[in-house]
Write a protein that holds these residues in place. Structure first.
Motif, PDB file in Angstrom:
ATOM      1  N   ASN A 204       0.833  -1.196   0.000  1.00  0.00           N
ATOM      2  CA  ASN A 204       0.000   0.000   0.000  1.00  0.00           C
ATOM      3  C   ASN A 204       0.876   1.257   0.000  1.00  0.00           C
ATOM      4  OD1 ASN A 204      -1.845   2.014   0.460  1.00  0.00           O
ATOM      5  ND2 ASN A 204      -2.615   1.185   2.392  1.00  0.00           N
ATOM      6  N   LEU A 205       1.418   1.590  -1.174  1.00  0.00           N
ATOM      7  CA  LEU A 205       2.312   2.754  -1.257  1.00  0.00           C
ATOM      8  C   LEU A 205       1.557   4.066  -1.072  1.00  0.00           C
ATOM      9  CD1 LEU A 205       4.839   1.925  -4.122  1.00  0.00           C
ATOM     10  CD2 LEU A 205       5.035   1.507  -1.674  1.00  0.00           C
ATOM     11  N   GLY A 207      -0.722   4.573   1.037  1.00  0.00           N
ATOM     12  CA  GLY A 207      -0.736   4.731   2.484  1.00  0.00           C
ATOM     13  C   GLY A 207       0.619   5.146   3.035  1.00  0.00           C
ATOM     14  N   LEU A 208       1.685   4.748   2.351  1.00  0.00           N
ATOM     15  CA  LEU A 208       3.031   5.112   2.820  1.00  0.00           C
ATOM     16  C   LEU A 208       3.344   6.574   2.507  1.00  0.00           C
ATOM     17  CD1 LEU A 208       5.733   4.174   4.058  1.00  0.00           C
ATOM     18  CD2 LEU A 208       6.471   3.573   1.738  1.00  0.00           C
TER      19      LEU A 208
ATOM     20  N   LYS B 174      -7.595  -2.914   5.890  1.00  0.00           N
ATOM     21  CA  LYS B 174      -6.724  -1.744   6.072  1.00  0.00           C
ATOM     22  C   LYS B 174      -7.456  -0.611   6.802  1.00  0.00           C
ATOM     23  CE  LYS B 174      -7.232   0.771   1.672  1.00  0.00           C
ATOM     24  NZ  LYS B 174      -7.778   2.029   2.192  1.00  0.00           N
ATOM     25  N   TYR B 203       5.769   7.238   9.474  1.00  0.00           N
ATOM     26  CA  TYR B 203       5.202   6.566   8.305  1.00  0.00           C
ATOM     27  C   TYR B 203       4.137   5.579   8.773  1.00  0.00           C
ATOM     28  CZ  TYR B 203       9.412   8.273   5.873  1.00  0.00           C
ATOM     29  OH  TYR B 203      10.413   9.051   5.348  1.00  0.00           O
ATOM     30  N   ASN B 204       3.149   5.378   7.925  1.00  0.00           N
ATOM     31  CA  ASN B 204       2.031   4.505   8.233  1.00  0.00           C
ATOM     32  C   ASN B 204       2.417   3.037   8.047  1.00  0.00           C
ATOM     33  OD1 ASN B 204      -0.394   3.162   8.418  1.00  0.00           O
ATOM     34  ND2 ASN B 204      -1.419   4.325   6.807  1.00  0.00           N
ATOM     35  N   LEU B 205       3.156   2.498   9.018  1.00  0.00           N
ATOM     36  CA  LEU B 205       3.629   1.111   8.888  1.00  0.00           C
ATOM     37  C   LEU B 205       2.480   0.115   8.999  1.00  0.00           C
ATOM     38  CD1 LEU B 205       7.013   0.979  10.839  1.00  0.00           C
ATOM     39  CD2 LEU B 205       6.611   1.413   8.415  1.00  0.00           C
ATOM     40  N   GLY B 207      -0.365   0.410   7.705  1.00  0.00           N
ATOM     41  CA  GLY B 207      -0.855   0.325   6.327  1.00  0.00           C
ATOM     42  C   GLY B 207       0.079  -0.454   5.421  1.00  0.00           C
ATOM     43  N   LEU B 208       1.367  -0.428   5.733  1.00  0.00           N
ATOM     44  CA  LEU B 208       2.327  -1.170   4.907  1.00  0.00           C
ATOM     45  C   LEU B 208       2.259  -2.665   5.192  1.00  0.00           C
ATOM     46  CD1 LEU B 208       4.700  -1.041   2.880  1.00  0.00           C
ATOM     47  CD2 LEU B 208       6.241  -0.812   4.839  1.00  0.00           C
ATOM     48  N   VAL B 210      -0.314  -4.345   6.566  1.00  0.00           N
ATOM     49  CA  VAL B 210      -1.597  -4.898   6.127  1.00  0.00           C
ATOM     50  C   VAL B 210      -1.527  -5.076   4.605  1.00  0.00           C
ATOM     51  CG1 VAL B 210      -4.069  -4.426   5.830  1.00  0.00           C
ATOM     52  CG2 VAL B 210      -2.966  -3.939   8.007  1.00  0.00           C
ATOM     53  N   VAL B 450       9.773   0.193  -6.230  1.00  0.00           N
ATOM     54  CA  VAL B 450       9.771   0.753  -4.872  1.00  0.00           C
ATOM     55  C   VAL B 450       9.365  -0.323  -3.873  1.00  0.00           C
ATOM     56  CG1 VAL B 450       8.785   2.516  -3.346  1.00  0.00           C
ATOM     57  CG2 VAL B 450       9.253   3.064  -5.756  1.00  0.00           C
ATOM     58  N   MET B 451       8.318  -1.089  -4.238  1.00  0.00           N
ATOM     59  CA  MET B 451       7.887  -2.175  -3.353  1.00  0.00           C
ATOM     60  C   MET B 451       9.025  -3.188  -3.167  1.00  0.00           C
ATOM     61  SD  MET B 451       4.069  -2.890  -4.875  1.00  0.00           S
ATOM     62  CE  MET B 451       3.024  -1.512  -5.392  1.00  0.00           C
ATOM     63  N   ILE B 454      11.622  -1.916  -0.837  1.00  0.00           N
ATOM     64  CA  ILE B 454      11.181  -2.006   0.561  1.00  0.00           C
ATOM     65  C   ILE B 454      11.317  -3.447   1.060  1.00  0.00           C
ATOM     66  CG2 ILE B 454       9.140  -1.857   2.073  1.00  0.00           C
ATOM     67  CD1 ILE B 454       8.265   0.602   0.380  1.00  0.00           C
TER      68      ILE B 454
END
Lengths: 473, 473
Positions: A204-205, A207-208, B174, B203-205, B207-208, B210, B450-451, B454
């Motif tokens: 969920n980028l 969201g990031l 989410k 950062y919304n971890l 959300g990441l 999930v 990007v994913m 990560i």
């Protein structure tokens, strides 16, 4: 604003180099898209916060995603920080270029690109403001609900995961950004998310990036979720004997699941400042401002239930505002709290705490905060989005008085520590920016290292809004 | 399940090494927490999907976060893949250990740890199922709304960002995971999020993690948002002349903002399979199943409006089910579609497409999918969460017949390509797992890199559920 940091930028960009950069950028874009004029630099040195202004070396005004790519590539090549700037309504110094470099003013990217009423979506550039998008949506019977008070840019609101008075019903920015276009530090342009209402595809980028405060890239387009304007909107206010009963009534209303769309607490001190600033005559007592959204019948039902709950907690003087003008007066009053406070105490800036706690802990947290303000001898009142457990201590402070500043920092620190001990967060909606960095380690523990690793992976040279968010002190 | 991959695991874990690992793990935990029994390995080799089973080397049953830490540290030291497993209800092969290694069975971590009614929160271990948490919540007048049909584990639901029939009202996982405890690949235990209803801190971890499908770490605790059981729940069904009119009626209902909590389309072919499987006598016509949540009065109003909209599109035979039993029969029928289909076509497995498109494109996308099924000569019907733009082609396939499999893959490919061309996603709720990896590059473009970056940052040895999600083909 006073006491602008006039020291020359650090060694990577001394004054003569800055001038050379500006010349290069003028050629890369157009001369009228680049400025080193003192007044322009000063305008981009600060926001609405009490944080000390810092001058950028140069201000650039991109007009397209391609312009942003050019600037970001240039910045990468010359290792110059890039700090997005728009309305400058941040309350935490997000847009202050603490390491100088380029202030990227997004306000020329201000087009509403596409409205898809049948999909409940709108595509905008980041410099479009909240009020502008709502003006464009109105003729379709639609609106964008997130309302932080200020007429902020939507790019800035996404970058800070802004929320505000309507979150209790419509959620924060993270709940209402469907997809993003982002220019990464390496100049790549990515699309995050899709136009589908839900997805389980990939990380969920979206969201990031929402809430990443410009530290991972520059948001250049947003797809936002929009809503049908409710058939009926009714605003109301009611006063209570004390803070505790106000908060208890609010949490009880939330518990019933009624269609309350705003649920705002304002304390007597702030009401007084608002009255003198807006020439209104609201009772200077603990007050709950409410707004109901729904069908004619549904709102009637909800209001009856809310009144009943309020009365049980000693609520009195329920006043309703049905017409749009009266409603606007009421919400303008609420939204002007910060400015009112500043005007009421001349020579001060406005500092705001922003903790959010679990609902059941709200009465305790608000009582604690009021005690702390008194104990530290600060001038401050409490306003809050009590439906979310989020409240602010509005504090008047002379930013040039170190002793006073220290007092205000202590208030913030004690309020934050208390919120964290209750399982809450140091910032419900203002973001981390500069003022909340020092609490990141305590709030996130070892998760902060994960955030920092992500930052290093996406922005290895630390050029995107450096010195903010995950940049631990 | 047939055709289990019996080939020996790859070079990093040949058979004798696997036995040694199992012995070591038995000492690290207790012997009864480790199994290499053939039937246990086979049980952990597959899920509900049509994907080819693969045996793990060993199955481990952690009973605490500390156990998970021990296993993950062991796996890291010996470079063994770790694949979380729970109910095994995935439809995309998420839990299949395609690179062998450890199947981490989370079902002994099945405690509801804490219910905080006044905060609308519940804390659970990942092996608690949806029905179990609802049983525990019921006495507080609360429920957890996300309903993918299967009685899935909450850890698995979070890992795949599951959603289902109630998303139109309550959102996906989410939107309902407040905070997580996660064991990272390096054995660190982190907490993401906070108990506050909103936060802009870091950062919304949450959300990441999930939707990250076990590729970034193991979820060991979840704080979930819960809701008051509505005063009134009313289920209904109505038939339509054709698919298009059904879908048009659904999107019109969404547009009005009424309190519809489920909005499910089932086509005649699937209705027939359900009738024969459940011994029901639903009309075998395009059918919309609905559920309304709200107050007595609110639901009445919503139903009236929904009926009006349905009638405008030729809807007929509106049938209401007010009592809980009749409602359950209706929803069990809808939820049993996949099993009904499998039973109706003996010897087949169930394969499901899962695209989600912008609402306005749904009629076009469903019509296209039905055409594709016919053109490819597949046996399949359409069911859909039409309030979200998410629909499934339910296809019966013999997984041992390569030609038939190829046919089904072509259906999926054509349906996905079409959805992507409409701005949609290849998976609305089932997740990527194995079957949607090949569409990740097309859907996400450069964002996939990007994913992957990560993933490499957080799991540099690629041991957490390797071969899934961002592992491009």
């Amino acid at each position: 604003m006073s006491s602008v940091d006039q020291t020359s930028p650090d060694q990577t960009s001394p004054a003569q180099t800055a001038a050379a950069f500006a010349r290069d950028l003028s050629r890369l874009l157009r001369p009228d898209q680049v400025s080193t004029g003192q007044s322009v630099l000063e305008q981009h040195s600060h926001d609405e916060s009490y944080h000390r202004p810092v001058l950028p070396d140069v201000v650039v005004f991109p007009e397209s995603t391609e312009d942003v790519v050019k600037v970001v590539n240039f910045a990468q090549e010359h290792q110059i920080p890039v700090v997005p700037y728009a309305v400058g309504s941040s309350l935490e110094g997000h847009a202050i270029p603490v390491k100088h470099g380029i202030s990227l003013d997004m306000m020329r990217m201000n087009r509403v690109l596409e409205i898809r009423p049948e999909d409940f979506l709108v595509r905008v550039q980041p410099g479009v403001t909240r009020e502008e998008v709502n003006a464009a949506l109105k003729k379709y019977g639609l609106f964008f609900p997130v309302d932080p008070g200020a007429n902020a840019s939507l790019g800035g609101m996404a970058a800070t995961n802004a929320s505000g008075t309507t979150t209790v019903r419509y959620g924060a920015m993270k709940d209402n950004v469907r997809a993003l276009q982002v220019v990464l530090p390496d100049g790549q342009v990515i699309q995050t998310g899709s136009l589908a209402a839900k997805t389980s595809s990939g990380y969920n980028l979206t969201g990031l990036f929402v809430g990443s405060e410009g530290t991972l890239g520059v948001i250049t387009e947003l797809w936002l979720k929009v809503y049908g304007i409710p058939e009926k909107i009714l605003a109301a206010r009611v006063t209570f004997p004390d803070v505790e009963s106000t908060v208890r009534a609010s949490t009880a209303m939330i518990g019933t699941g009624i269609g309350v769309a705003r649920l705002e607490f304002v304390d007597p001190l702030v009401m007084a400042a608002v009255n003198s600033y807006k020439h209104t005559a609201f009772p200077e007592e603990p007050t709950l401002f409410l707004e109901f959204h729904g069908s004619e019948q549904g709102v009637q039902e909800d209001v009856a239930l809310a009144q009943e709950i309020a009365q049980e907690e000693g609520g009195r003087d329920f006043v309703f505002e049905t017409d749009e003008h009266a409603r606007n007066v009421l919400w303008e009053a609420r939204h002007s709290a910060a400015w009112a406070f500043k005007a009421h105490y001349p020579g001060t800036e406005h500092m705001s705490t922003d903790v959010c706690v679990p609902l059941s802990k709200l009465p305790e947290a608000v009582a604690h905060a009021k005690r702390v303000i008194a104990e530290e001898g600060a001038i401050g009142g409490v306003v809050g989005h009590v439906g979310d457990g989020n409240f602010h201590c509005s504090i008047a402070v002379n930013p040039n008085d170190e002793a006073e500043l220290a007092k205000v920092y202590r208030v913030n620190e004690r309020v934050v520590e208390h919120a964290l001990s209750l399982g809450g967060t140091c910032t419900g909606e203002h973001g981390v920016g500069l003022g909340k960095r020092k609490y990141q380690a305590k709030e996130h523990g070892p998760a902060l290292a994960v955030m920092q690793a992500i930052k290093r992976t996406i922005d290895p040279l630390d050029l995107m809004n450096p010195g903010k968010l995950v940049d631990g002190l």
